[in-house]
Structures are given as structure tokens and as C-alpha cells.
Write a protein that holds these residues in place. Structure first.
Motif, PDB file in Angstrom:
ATOM      1  N   LEU A 127       0.833  -1.205   0.000  1.00 23.71           N
ATOM      2  CA  LEU A 127       0.000   0.000   0.000  1.00 23.71           C
ATOM      3  C   LEU A 127       0.864   1.250   0.000  1.00 23.71           C
ATOM      4  O   LEU A 127       0.671   2.164  -0.809  1.00 23.71           O
ATOM      5  N   SER A 177       0.495   8.430   2.081  1.00 25.17           N
ATOM      6  CA  SER A 177       1.241   7.216   2.406  1.00 25.17           C
ATOM      7  C   SER A 177       1.863   7.309   3.797  1.00 25.17           C
ATOM      8  O   SER A 177       1.918   6.313   4.528  1.00 25.17           O
ATOM      9  N   ALA A 222      -0.980   6.689   6.217  1.00 24.82           N
ATOM     10  CA  ALA A 222      -1.333   5.266   6.245  1.00 24.82           C
ATOM     11  C   ALA A 222      -0.299   4.465   7.020  1.00 24.82           C
ATOM     12  O   ALA A 222      -0.652   3.577   7.812  1.00 24.82           O
ATOM     13  N   ALA A 266      -6.272  -0.444   0.335  1.00 23.18           N
ATOM     14  CA  ALA A 266      -6.578   0.309   1.557  1.00 23.18           C
ATOM     15  C   ALA A 266      -7.672  -0.347   2.397  1.00 23.18           C
ATOM     16  O   ALA A 266      -7.474  -0.579   3.598  1.00 23.18           O
ATOM     17  N   TRP A 287      -7.040  -2.120   6.137  1.00 26.65           N
ATOM     18  CA  TRP A 287      -7.701  -1.598   7.328  1.00 26.65           C
ATOM     19  C   TRP A 287      -8.617  -2.636   7.975  1.00 26.65           C
ATOM     20  O   TRP A 287      -8.851  -2.583   9.171  1.00 26.65           O
TER      21      TRP A 287
END
Length: 115
Positions: free
Chosen positions: A8, A55, A58, A109, A113
Motif C-alpha cells: 500500500l 502514504s 497510512a 486500503a 484496514w
């Protein structure tokens, strides 16, 4: 650290660096054969920086402040190397590769998650 989180971050950083590279006349000319249209420079640069910051967000959200920034720096390095390699050997592949990295990040994503 899971491979999905790394992928990711790598895809977001690659798409961001690709947008930043294509906002420069030299790389745009090599990849697409012409100057960057004036109205496209600022949106590409803002989009590139936004993807790089996304990024980072994340990485910190998924890995925490202890390991997230370390993983993010690794993803930045790997993505930058990929962009440089494409610009050196196959500049016409940069735009399709960067555009393919965006949906990959979007698909990863929710999976990352949820896990």
C-alpha cells in the motif's frame, strides 16, 4: 509489518513520485513527448505531494509511530528507485504504471484496514 501495508505504501509513494516527475518538462517530454500543459503543472504537483503525505498517514495509522515512519522512508526509497529506473529505461511506461498504482492502492486500503 505486513506485506500488504508495505505494498500500500509503495503504491501510494510510486503514484506520488510519478505525478511529481511528470510535472517536470524534461520527464514529461521523455515520457509523453511534449511540454507539460500549463494548467496541469500545479494539480500534478499537489496530487503527488498529497499521495506521498497520504502514504505517511497510512504508515503511521497502520504501524504506529514506532515503525510507521521507518517503513514510510523505505517505501519512499523503493518508489523513487522504481520511478528513476522507469525514467531511465522505459520513460513511456511511467504514466501507465503510476496510473495503475492508484487503483492498486485504492483496492489495498480497505483490505489492509479490515485486517
Amino acid at each position: 509489518m505486513t506485506p500488504l501495508v508495505v505494498l500500500l505504501n509503495l503504491s501510494l509513494c510510486f503514484a506520488g513520485f510519478g505525478a511529481l516527475a511528470l510535472s517536470l518538462d524534461r520527464h514529461h517530454r521523455d515520457a509523453l513527448g511534449g511540454r507539460v500543459p500549463a494548467g496541469r503543472i500545479v494539480p500534478q504537483r499537489l496530487g503527488g505531494w498529497a499521495l506521498i503525505l497520504l502514504s505517511l498517514a497510512a504508515a503511521v495509522a497502520l504501524e504506529g509511530w514506532n515503525f510507521g515512519p521507518v517503513q514510510w522512508i523505505g517505501a519512499l526509497t523503493g518508489a523513487a528507485l522504481l520511478v528513476v529506473a522507469l525514467l531511465s529505461y522505459r520513460p513511456s511506461w511511467l504514466r501507465p504504471a503510476a496510473l495503475a498504482a492508484l487503483p492498486l492502492g485504492g483496492l489495498l486500503a480497505p483490505v489492509v484496514w479490515m485486517s
